[in-house]
Design a protein around this motif. Sequence first.
Motif, short mmCIF file in Angstrom:
data_model
loop_
_atom_site.label_atom_id
_atom_site.label_comp_id
_atom_site.label_asym_id
_atom_site.label_seq_id
_atom_site.Cartn_x
_atom_site.Cartn_y
_atom_site.Cartn_z
N ASP A 142 35.22 21.45 45.52
CA ASP A 142 34.27 22.17 46.45
C ASP A 142 34.67 21.97 47.85
O ASP A 142 34.00 23.02 48.52
CB ASP A 142 32.64 21.70 45.96
CG ASP A 142 32.32 21.89 44.57
OD1 ASP A 142 32.59 22.91 43.96
OD2 ASP A 142 31.56 21.13 44.13
N ALA A 143 35.45 21.18 48.07
CA ALA A 143 35.60 20.61 49.36
C ALA A 143 36.57 21.90 50.08
O ALA A 143 37.44 22.38 49.20
CB ALA A 143 36.31 19.29 49.46
N PRO A 144 36.82 22.18 51.36
CA PRO A 144 37.68 23.09 51.99
C PRO A 144 38.95 22.39 51.69
O PRO A 144 39.27 21.39 51.54
CB PRO A 144 37.20 22.81 53.40
CG PRO A 144 35.92 22.14 53.49
CD PRO A 144 35.84 21.24 52.45
N GLY A 145 40.14 23.45 51.77
CA GLY A 145 41.34 23.22 51.54
C GLY A 145 42.07 23.83 50.45
O GLY A 145 41.04 24.31 49.35
N ARG A 146 43.29 23.78 50.33
CA ARG A 146 43.99 24.39 49.13
C ARG A 146 43.83 23.48 47.84
O ARG A 146 44.06 22.16 48.20
CB ARG A 146 45.25 24.79 49.54
CG ARG A 146 46.17 25.42 48.35
CD ARG A 146 47.43 25.90 48.82
NE ARG A 146 48.22 26.08 47.95
CZ ARG A 146 49.59 26.70 48.10
NH1 ARG A 146 50.27 26.38 49.14
NH2 ARG A 146 50.51 27.20 47.02
N PRO A 147 43.39 24.00 46.76
CA PRO A 147 43.54 22.93 45.53
C PRO A 147 44.89 22.81 45.23
O PRO A 147 45.62 23.42 45.24
CB PRO A 147 42.74 23.79 44.40
CG PRO A 147 42.66 25.22 45.08
CD PRO A 147 43.09 25.21 46.12
#
Length: 235
Positions: free
Chosen positions: A75-80
Amino acid sequence: MNTVDRRELTRADPPAGPVLGDSRAQVLAALQSRSDPVSVLMVARQVGLHPNTARFHLDHLVEQGLAARETEQRDAPGRPRTLYRASSESTRTGRRSYRLLAEILTSYLSTQTPQASAAAEQAGKAWGKFLTDRPAPFREVDTATAIRQLTEVLDDIGFAPQADTGPSDPRILLHHCPFREVAEEHPDVACAVHLGLMRGVLSELKAPVEATALEPFVEPNLCVARLAERRPEAG
C-alpha cells in the motif's frame, strides 16, 4: 557427433533431481529455506552474490519451474518489488535437456550465421556487462580489483577460476568448463561467448586491463584466459 553421443544427450533416464551449478543450487536453497517470498537483494545478501547474478539465477530457476515469480503487494508509495519463492516442483523435477538445446543453438549459429564467432563474442560481452556492478562515476578501478571482480563472476558461473597475476603475463586459469561438451563440439561459438563475457565484465568496470585471448583446453581440465594492459581506443 556419433550415435553414442546423441543417445547420451537424449536418453530418457531421469536424474535423481535437478542438475544445478553451485551458485544456482545455493540460490534455490535460499528460497527453500523461507516460507515467504523474498526479493533479489535478500537472496543476493544471503548467498553472497551480486544482485544481477542472483537475478540471473532466479530467473533461470523460474524457467526451470523450480521457482515462482510474483509482484509484491503493498500500500505504500513506490514501485512494488519482484519477489521469488521456491515452487513445489523444486523437490521433484523431470528431465530437461538443456544440453541438447545448447547443442542445437550453437550448431545453428556455427553453421548458419556469418561470422559466428564475432556474433557469439558480442552476445557474451553483453551478458558480461549485465553481470557486473558498474563502479561509481569518476572512480577508477585498478588492475588487481578488476581481476578480482572478473574472477568472482567466473566463479559464480562455474569456471573454478584461479588468478595468476604475474607482472609480465597476467592470466586467469579456468579449471572447469560448465559448458564443456558444447565447447568441445563448437569451440568457435562457445569459447567466443566466454571470451566476450570476460571482455564485457572488464569493459563495464572500465578496467585498465582487457582479456586478449582464451586458450581452450591447454590441458584436459584447463583453459587459460590471457590478460594485458588495455589499449587506447581509436579516437
